[in-house]
Enzyme design. Structure first.
Site, PDB file in Angstrom:
ATOM      1  N   ASP A 108     -38.147 -19.634   7.841  1.00 29.44           N
ATOM      2  CA  ASP A 108     -38.796 -19.268   9.105  1.00 29.44           C
ATOM      3  C   ASP A 108     -40.046 -18.411   8.960  1.00 29.44           C
ATOM      4  O   ASP A 108     -40.725 -18.123   9.950  1.00 29.44           O
ATOM      5  CB  ASP A 108     -37.787 -18.561  10.027  1.00 29.44           C
ATOM      6  CG  ASP A 108     -37.117 -17.347   9.379  1.00 29.44           C
ATOM      7  OD1 ASP A 108     -37.742 -16.682   8.536  1.00 29.44           O
ATOM      8  OD2 ASP A 108     -35.953 -17.050   9.740  1.00 29.44           O
ATOM      9  N   HIS A 125     -35.774 -22.102  -0.435  1.00 30.66           N
ATOM     10  CA  HIS A 125     -35.511 -23.337   0.314  1.00 30.66           C
ATOM     11  C   HIS A 125     -36.740 -23.811   1.094  1.00 30.66           C
ATOM     12  O   HIS A 125     -36.628 -24.630   2.008  1.00 30.66           O
ATOM     13  CB  HIS A 125     -34.298 -23.158   1.242  1.00 30.66           C
ATOM     14  CG  HIS A 125     -33.004 -23.019   0.481  1.00 30.66           C
ATOM     15  ND1 HIS A 125     -31.843 -22.522   1.020  1.00 30.66           N
ATOM     16  CD2 HIS A 125     -32.700 -23.317  -0.816  1.00 30.66           C
ATOM     17  CE1 HIS A 125     -30.884 -22.515   0.100  1.00 30.66           C
ATOM     18  NE2 HIS A 125     -31.377 -22.979  -1.020  1.00 30.66           N
ATOM     19  N   CYS A 133     -46.542 -34.158   1.923  1.00 33.19           N
ATOM     20  CA  CYS A 133     -46.482 -35.619   1.794  1.00 33.19           C
ATOM     21  C   CYS A 133     -45.584 -35.935   0.607  1.00 33.19           C
ATOM     22  O   CYS A 133     -45.807 -35.442  -0.504  1.00 33.19           O
ATOM     23  CB  CYS A 133     -47.871 -36.201   1.581  1.00 33.19           C
ATOM     24  SG  CYS A 133     -47.803 -37.950   1.129  1.00 33.19           S
ATOM     25  N   ASN A 223     -22.971  -8.503   5.252  1.00 39.44           N
ATOM     26  CA  ASN A 223     -22.683  -9.772   5.937  1.00 39.44           C
ATOM     27  C   ASN A 223     -21.458  -9.607   6.826  1.00 39.44           C
ATOM     28  O   ASN A 223     -20.473  -8.993   6.426  1.00 39.44           O
ATOM     29  CB  ASN A 223     -22.430 -10.893   4.907  1.00 39.44           C
ATOM     30  CG  ASN A 223     -22.679 -12.268   5.487  1.00 39.44           C
ATOM     31  OD1 ASN A 223     -23.796 -12.553   5.906  1.00 39.44           O
ATOM     32  ND2 ASN A 223     -21.672 -13.110   5.551  1.00 39.44           N
ATOM     33  N   ILE A 241     -26.584  -6.501  10.853  1.00 40.44           N
ATOM     34  CA  ILE A 241     -27.677  -6.396   9.876  1.00 40.44           C
ATOM     35  C   ILE A 241     -28.850  -5.573  10.398  1.00 40.44           C
ATOM     36  O   ILE A 241     -29.425  -4.769   9.658  1.00 40.44           O
ATOM     37  CB  ILE A 241     -28.140  -7.828   9.504  1.00 40.44           C
ATOM     38  CG1 ILE A 241     -27.069  -8.491   8.639  1.00 40.44           C
ATOM     39  CG2 ILE A 241     -29.490  -7.827   8.813  1.00 40.44           C
ATOM     40  CD1 ILE A 241     -27.253  -9.982   8.446  1.00 40.44           C
TER      41      ILE A 241
HETATM   42  N1  NAD Z   1     -33.712 -18.543   9.698  1.00 44.74           N
HETATM   43  C1  NAD Z   1     -33.768 -19.593   8.874  1.00 44.74           C
HETATM   44  O1  NAD Z   1     -34.789 -19.867   8.258  1.00 44.74           O
HETATM   45  C2  NAD Z   1     -32.517 -20.445   8.684  1.00 44.74           C
HETATM   46  C3  NAD Z   1     -31.631 -20.633   9.738  1.00 44.74           C
HETATM   47  C4  NAD Z   1     -30.480 -21.440   9.524  1.00 44.74           C
HETATM   48  C5  NAD Z   1     -30.261 -21.991   8.257  1.00 44.74           C
HETATM   49  N2  NAD Z   1     -31.158 -21.798   7.243  1.00 44.74           N
HETATM   50  C6  NAD Z   1     -30.833 -22.415   5.919  1.00 44.74           C
HETATM   51  O2  NAD Z   1     -29.425 -22.350   5.908  1.00 44.74           O
HETATM   52  C7  NAD Z   1     -28.839 -22.289   4.638  1.00 44.74           C
HETATM   53  C8  NAD Z   1     -27.666 -21.437   4.918  1.00 44.74           C
HETATM   54  O3  NAD Z   1     -27.274 -20.462   4.054  1.00 44.74           O
HETATM   55  P1  NAD Z   1     -27.254 -18.947   4.496  1.00 44.74           P
HETATM   56  O4  NAD Z   1     -26.277 -18.294   3.594  1.00 44.74           O
HETATM   57  O5  NAD Z   1     -28.640 -18.477   4.596  1.00 44.74           O
HETATM   58  O6  NAD Z   1     -26.708 -18.947   5.999  1.00 44.74           O
HETATM   59  P2  NAD Z   1     -25.248 -19.138   6.554  1.00 44.74           P
HETATM   60  O7  NAD Z   1     -25.379 -19.623   7.953  1.00 44.74           O
HETATM   61  O8  NAD Z   1     -24.405 -19.906   5.621  1.00 44.74           O
HETATM   62  O9  NAD Z   1     -24.665 -17.655   6.577  1.00 44.74           O
HETATM   63  C9  NAD Z   1     -25.171 -16.655   7.412  1.00 44.74           C
HETATM   64  C10 NAD Z   1     -24.206 -15.487   7.385  1.00 44.74           C
HETATM   65  O10 NAD Z   1     -24.803 -14.422   8.117  1.00 44.74           O
HETATM   66  C11 NAD Z   1     -23.793 -13.754   8.855  1.00 44.74           C
HETATM   67  N3  NAD Z   1     -24.489 -13.148  10.000  1.00 44.74           N
HETATM   68  C12 NAD Z   1     -25.208 -13.786  10.962  1.00 44.74           C
HETATM   69  N4  NAD Z   1     -25.782 -12.901  11.804  1.00 44.74           N
HETATM   70  C13 NAD Z   1     -25.396 -11.662  11.373  1.00 44.74           C
HETATM   71  C14 NAD Z   1     -25.666 -10.330  11.823  1.00 44.74           C
HETATM   72  N5  NAD Z   1     -26.480 -10.103  12.865  1.00 44.74           N
HETATM   73  N6  NAD Z   1     -25.099  -9.285  11.154  1.00 44.74           N
HETATM   74  C15 NAD Z   1     -24.283  -9.513  10.072  1.00 44.74           C
HETATM   75  N7  NAD Z   1     -24.021 -10.754   9.589  1.00 44.74           N
HETATM   76  C16 NAD Z   1     -24.565 -11.813  10.225  1.00 44.74           C
HETATM   77  C17 NAD Z   1     -22.811 -14.822   9.244  1.00 44.74           C
HETATM   78  O11 NAD Z   1     -21.540 -14.258   9.431  1.00 44.74           O
HETATM   79  C18 NAD Z   1     -22.863 -15.788   8.040  1.00 44.74           C
HETATM   80  O12 NAD Z   1     -21.825 -15.507   7.117  1.00 44.74           O
HETATM   81  C19 NAD Z   1     -29.939 -21.812   3.789  1.00 44.74           C
HETATM   82  O13 NAD Z   1     -30.120 -22.827   2.876  1.00 44.74           O
HETATM   83  C20 NAD Z   1     -31.203 -21.734   4.672  1.00 44.74           C
HETATM   84  O14 NAD Z   1     -32.233 -22.459   4.057  1.00 44.74           O
HETATM   85  C21 NAD Z   1     -32.275 -21.034   7.445  1.00 44.74           C
HETATM   86 ZN    ZN Z   2     -50.112 -38.385   0.916  1.00 40.59          ZN
END
Ligand code: NAD
Ligand code: ZN
Length: 261
Positions: A108, A125, A133, A223, A241
């Site tokens: 993001d 990621h 492309c 977390n 968080i």
């Molecule tokens: N913001 C983004 O860019 C975004 C959003 C969704 C998914 N992704 C992609 O998702 C994949 C997921 O893996 P991940 O481990 O990043 O995410 P995940 O969704 O697997 O885990 C997120 C964790 O954060 C915890 N959480 C959420 N909000 C919280 C808060 N306010 N306080 C405390 N804990 C909180 C949840 O309990 C969960 O365990 C990654 O590969 C990423 O590329 C990215």
């Molecule tokens: Zn191209």
């Protein structure tokens, strides 16, 4: 923040560190209005079918899927989201000269939006802010591609006509080796590894926690839900968080407003 002895313990570890590597996941951006994947309101939790859309082979072979994915990209919350206090706290750590690197699984761009030095951010990621492309590798800013969608629902590369995709890592797609190498280096080289808002379920990134511990770094996990690495951590904090990370960073010497010197 309510009194919390775990918080004090983690703050003390962090305050004694001068090379912190932070690993962030989707949980650091939920307070900015971007849903995570595996939390209770996560994208995969509420819509398990959505994961199939982000499989590389499906995307490359099915124009209908691409058209749907482009519409989802246009509606991505990242276009209007703003960084929150936890992103800003990471920036304070960086400005205090204590941040070895910030490895993020997020796509993001909010760490850079919060002012963290882009050279210190390792986006394992990828990012939705750019499009690539798949044939010639040309990178284009995403808004330029998204602006074409009304006329062209599967917009091809303007140079070679190839299929384009968000510059993110899809399921079935390898991480960029040089990016993974940088993340491994930053993990080997830190004295504290702080994992924030990640379920630590996605490899190889989750395995960085093992590497950090093997190398003798302290491991702090922030977390809400348990992770597979909690038992290996020095401290686990399950409070929100956007409260915990600023409270931790405030304890670090050299951070604006820090009491400790
Ligand atoms: N913001 C983004 O860019 C975004 C959003 C969704 C998914 N992704 C992609 O998702 C994949 C997921 O893996 P991940 O481990 O990043 O995410 P995940 O969704 O697997 O885990 C997120 C964790 O954060 C915890 N959480 C959420 N909000 C919280 C808060 N306010 N306080 C405390 N804990 C909180 C949840 O309990 C969960 O365990 C990654 O590969 C990423 O590329 C990215
Ligand atoms: Zn191209």
């Amino acid at each position: 923040m309510p009194e919390n002895s775990n918080l004090d313990a983690a703050a003390e570890i962090l305050a004694g560190s001068d090379r912190v590597t932070v690993l962030t996941g989707a949980g650091i951006s939920t307070d900015s209005g971007i849903p995570d994947f595996r939390g209770p309101q996560g994208v995969w939790t509420t819509n398990p079918g959505a994961a199939a859309m982000f499989d590389l082979d499906t995307y490359m072979s099915d124009a209908e899927v691409r058209r749907e994915v482009w519409q989802m990209r246009r509606a991505h919350p990242a276009w209007t989201a703003e960084a929150n206090d936890a992103h800003r706290a990471c920036t304070e750590l960086d400005r205090a000269g204590r941040l070895r690197a910030l490895i993020t699984q997020n796509v993001d761009g909010l760490h850079q939006a919060a002012g963290t030095d882009p050279e210190h951010v390792i986006e394992v990621h990828g990012t939705v802010l750019w499009v690539v492309c798949m044939a010639c590798g040309l990178r284009t800013r995403a808004p330029e591609v998204l602006a074409r969608l009304d006329d062209d629902p599967d917009p091809r590369c303007l140079e070679c006509g190839g299929i384009q995709k968000s510059d993110t890592i899809s399921f079935g797609q390898q991480l960029k080796p040089e990016v993974l190498d940088a993340a491994v280096e930053a993990t080997r080289d830190c004295d504290v590894f702080l994992a924030v808002g990640t379920s630590l379920a996605v490899h190889p990134v989750a395995g960085l926690c093992d590497l950090a511990v093997e190398r003798g770094a302290s491991l702090i996990i922030v977390n809400a839900e348990p992770t597979p690495y909690d038992a290996a951590a020095d401290v686990v904090l399950d409070d929100p968080i956007a409260q915990v990370v600023p409270a931790l960073v405030e304890a670090v010497p050299g951070v604006k407003g820090a009491g400790a010197g």
